[in-house]
Enzyme design. Structure first.
Site, mmCIF file in Angstrom:
data_model
loop_
_atom_site.group_PDB
_atom_site.id
_atom_site.type_symbol
_atom_site.label_atom_id
_atom_site.label_comp_id
_atom_site.label_asym_id
_atom_site.label_seq_id
_atom_site.Cartn_x
_atom_site.Cartn_y
_atom_site.Cartn_z
ATOM 1 N N GLY A 112 0.843 -1.196 0.000
ATOM 2 C CA GLY A 112 0.000 0.000 0.000
ATOM 3 C C GLY A 112 0.872 1.238 0.000
ATOM 4 C CE LYS A 167 5.490 1.720 -4.868
ATOM 5 N NZ LYS A 167 6.584 2.192 -4.056
ATOM 6 C CB THR A 224 5.978 5.869 -4.550
ATOM 7 O OG1 THR A 224 5.256 4.949 -3.740
ATOM 8 C CG2 THR A 224 7.437 5.536 -4.474
ATOM 9 N NE ARG A 231 13.295 3.561 0.159
ATOM 10 C CZ ARG A 231 13.448 2.359 0.729
ATOM 11 N NH1 ARG A 231 14.416 2.152 1.577
ATOM 12 N NH2 ARG A 231 12.604 1.366 0.483
ATOM 13 C CG ASN A 232 12.061 3.217 -6.159
ATOM 14 O OD1 ASN A 232 12.908 2.604 -6.793
ATOM 15 N ND2 ASN A 232 11.414 2.692 -5.134
ATOM 16 C CD GLU A 257 13.282 -4.081 -3.951
ATOM 17 O OE1 GLU A 257 14.042 -4.402 -4.874
ATOM 18 O OE2 GLU A 257 13.018 -4.813 -2.990
HETATM 19 N N1 LIG Z 1 10.770 1.567 3.118
HETATM 20 C C1 LIG Z 1 9.488 1.626 2.846
HETATM 21 O O1 LIG Z 1 8.859 2.665 3.084
HETATM 22 C C2 LIG Z 1 8.786 0.456 2.253
HETATM 23 C C3 LIG Z 1 9.474 -0.590 1.671
HETATM 24 N N2 LIG Z 1 8.793 -1.634 1.114
HETATM 25 C C4 LIG Z 1 9.496 -2.731 0.472
HETATM 26 O O2 LIG Z 1 10.040 -3.578 1.478
HETATM 27 C C5 LIG Z 1 11.282 -4.169 1.042
HETATM 28 C C6 LIG Z 1 12.373 -3.823 2.039
HETATM 29 O O3 LIG Z 1 12.468 -2.409 2.049
HETATM 30 P P1 LIG Z 1 13.334 -1.607 3.119
HETATM 31 O O4 LIG Z 1 13.231 -2.202 4.460
HETATM 32 O O5 LIG Z 1 12.952 -0.203 2.935
HETATM 33 O O6 LIG Z 1 14.786 -1.857 2.531
HETATM 34 P P2 LIG Z 1 16.168 -1.733 3.236
HETATM 35 O O7 LIG Z 1 17.128 -1.487 2.161
HETATM 36 O O8 LIG Z 1 16.080 -0.808 4.412
HETATM 37 O O9 LIG Z 1 16.381 -3.200 3.800
HETATM 38 C C7 LIG Z 1 16.666 -4.265 2.923
HETATM 39 C C8 LIG Z 1 16.234 -5.535 3.610
HETATM 40 O O10 LIG Z 1 16.443 -6.625 2.702
HETATM 41 C C9 LIG Z 1 17.258 -7.598 3.327
HETATM 42 N N3 LIG Z 1 18.183 -8.196 2.353
HETATM 43 C C10 LIG Z 1 18.861 -7.566 1.370
HETATM 44 N N4 LIG Z 1 19.628 -8.443 0.702
HETATM 45 C C11 LIG Z 1 19.431 -9.653 1.285
HETATM 46 C C12 LIG Z 1 19.943 -10.959 1.045
HETATM 47 N N5 LIG Z 1 20.795 -11.194 0.049
HETATM 48 N N6 LIG Z 1 19.515 -11.965 1.851
HETATM 49 C C13 LIG Z 1 18.640 -11.718 2.839
HETATM 50 N N7 LIG Z 1 18.119 -10.502 3.106
HETATM 51 C C14 LIG Z 1 18.521 -9.485 2.339
HETATM 52 C C15 LIG Z 1 18.023 -6.888 4.404
HETATM 53 O O11 LIG Z 1 18.240 -7.868 5.367
HETATM 54 P P3 LIG Z 1 19.070 -7.679 6.708
HETATM 55 O O12 LIG Z 1 18.141 -6.993 7.652
HETATM 56 O O13 LIG Z 1 19.360 -9.082 7.097
HETATM 57 O O14 LIG Z 1 20.271 -6.872 6.319
HETATM 58 C C16 LIG Z 1 17.036 -5.803 4.845
HETATM 59 O O15 LIG Z 1 16.157 -6.280 5.798
HETATM 60 C C17 LIG Z 1 11.532 -3.586 -0.366
HETATM 61 O O16 LIG Z 1 11.061 -4.513 -1.320
HETATM 62 C C18 LIG Z 1 10.676 -2.311 -0.391
HETATM 63 O O17 LIG Z 1 10.256 -1.979 -1.691
HETATM 64 C C19 LIG Z 1 7.441 -1.684 1.145
HETATM 65 C C20 LIG Z 1 6.717 -0.676 1.717
HETATM 66 C C21 LIG Z 1 7.326 0.478 2.298
HETATM 67 O O1 LIG Z 2 6.948 1.577 -1.313
HETATM 68 C C1 LIG Z 2 7.106 2.620 -0.735
HETATM 69 C C2 LIG Z 2 5.983 3.477 -0.335
HETATM 70 O O2 LIG Z 2 4.769 2.808 -0.438
HETATM 71 C C3 LIG Z 2 8.484 3.089 -0.447
HETATM 72 O O3 LIG Z 2 8.988 3.701 -1.556
HETATM 73 P P1 LIG Z 2 10.562 3.682 -1.841
HETATM 74 O O4 LIG Z 2 10.961 2.226 -1.844
HETATM 75 O O5 LIG Z 2 10.711 4.363 -3.174
HETATM 76 O O6 LIG Z 2 11.211 4.441 -0.731
#
Ligand SMILES: NC(=O)C1=CN([C@@H]2O[C@H](COP(=O)(O)OP(=O)(O)OC[C@H]3O[C@@H](n4cnc5c(N)ncnc54)[C@H](OP(=O)(O)O)[C@@H]3O)[C@@H](O)[C@H]2O)C=CC1
Ligand SMILES: O=C(CO)COP(=O)(O)O
Length: 309
Positions: A112, A167, A224, A231-232, A257
């Site tokens: 979401g 998106k 976003t 970040r995107n 991503e």
């Molecule tokens: N930030 C946001 O606002 C939102 C993010 N998302 C989605 O959630 C996902 C995570 O985002 P976010 O937390 O922001 O990203 P971060 O870059 O802050 O964290 C990346 C996460 O991915 C894990 N990871 C990366 N590479 C590996 C690997 N090779 N093996 C295992 N684990 C790995 C890391 O694990 P470790 O903790 O072990 O280092 C860490 O928990 C993304 O797909 C993002 O699009 C969705 C909604 C909102």
């Molecule tokens: O998915 C997101 C908001 O819904 C977070 O966006 P970013 O990964 O671009 O920071």
């Protein structure tokens, strides 16, 4: 206590994993966060877990699945995927990967308009939990909903997931639009044309059209594409300011991503003959083949066409 105090494990200690863990803790649930760096044995952590939330970035999905497959996960454990990306090897979504690995477990997609930093400040937000297993989705809705976090149900996990994934490509384009100061008309045109591009791809990959007009589609597109917290968006914005992609990524906090998604999406579009003009320009820009201004010029110069066809 809520739902007999279900025990939850969040896999992934990035900002989104921590945020989801905090939301569950606000509801007095027992939550553990497991990260590769936490030094804990994953088998011990998930021993009595009833819900696993995977909040790793796309490159972590396959390794996480592999780890869990070695641990003989209980088939009663509900798996929630919160990743917004496409697997670079198979081009499949996390839902497909999890479903293939754990066909007997109930699987829920969470997606979401959820900028983690705003949710952490306690600002109001809404999200979607989508599943083919309605009871699992309803449970997740109860576990995560709170005064400032409203969780909606949906029965289209693929569409819900694809809205949040696709998106991110548009958020890069949107950052370029703002970075070049192209104005409100251009931004409105971009976002409005981005939606049918998302729908074209998303429905071809199995999502329901209606889902893309909901929170996980249009909602996340608006969040976003309009927020410097994304970040995107930041990647596109800073490219427009003249920085190179390596320079941007060196300073970016967390994962964008959309960079990987653009590359994977181009492969899917070529294979399935999908018309994805915005994605195509973002791809060329990320590859360093064209400048942000040329990307805009090329979008504007395309053959004239009907709005809906
Ligand atoms: N930030 C946001 O606002 C939102 C993010 N998302 C989605 O959630 C996902 C995570 O985002 P976010 O937390 O922001 O990203 P971060 O870059 O802050 O964290 C990346 C996460 O991915 C894990 N990871 C990366 N590479 C590996 C690997 N090779 N093996 C295992 N684990 C790995 C890391 O694990 P470790 O903790 O072990 O280092 C860490 O928990 C993304 O797909 C993002 O699009 C969705 C909604 C909102
Ligand atoms: O998915 C997101 C908001 O819904 C977070 O966006 P970013 O990964 O671009 O920071």
């Amino acid at each position: 206590m809520l739902e007999n105090a279900k025990k939850i494990t969040v896999i992934g200690g990035g900002i989104w994993g921590q945020t989801l863990a905090n939301l569950a803790r606000r509801n007095h649930l027992a939550v553990r966060v497991w990260s590769r760096h936490s030094g804990e044995d994953l088998g011990n952590v998930i021993a009595d877990t009833e819900v696993i939330i995977s909040a790793v970035s796309i490159k972590g999905v396959a390794p996480t699945i592999e780890k869990l497959q070695q641990l003989q996960l209980n088939s009663c454990t509900i798996i929630v995927t919160a990743t917004k990306g496409l697997d670079p090897i198979t081009t499949r979504t996390p839902f497909h990967l999890w479903n293939q690995a754990f066909p007997d477990n109930s699987l829920v997609v969470l997606s979401g308009p959820n900028l983690a930093k705003e949710i952490n400040q306690g600002l109001p937000a809404a999200t979607v939990v989508a599943s083919y297993a309605p009871k699992a989705a309803i449970l997740l809705q109860k576990l995560l909903s709170g005064e400032s976090f409203r969780v909606y149900l949906n029965s289209d996990p693929l569409g819900t997931e694809l809205g949040g994934t696709l998106k991110n490509v548009m958020a890069i384009a949107s950052g370029v639009c703002d970075g070049l100061q192209l104005g409100t008309n251009a931004k409105s045109a971009l976002l409005t044309r981005a939606l049918p591009e998302i729908v074209r791809v998303g429905t071809c990959l199995g999502g329901c059209q209606e889902t893309f007009f909901g929170l996980s589609g249009l909602g996340d597109l608006l969040a976003t594409c309009n927020s410097p917290l994304s970040r995107n968006y930041q990647v596109g914005y800073q490219l427009a300011l003249g920085l190179s992609l390596p320079e941007i990524l060196a300073k970016l906090e967390g994962t964008a991503e959309g960079i990987n998604t653009t590359e994977v999406l181009m492969r899917i579009a070529q294979k399935k003959f999908l018309y994805v003009p915005i994605t195509c320009q973002v791809d060329r820009l990320l590859r360093g083949e064209i400048s942000p201004q040329v990307a805009v010029d090329e979008l504007m110069r395309r053959d004239l066409k009907a709005e809906f066809d």
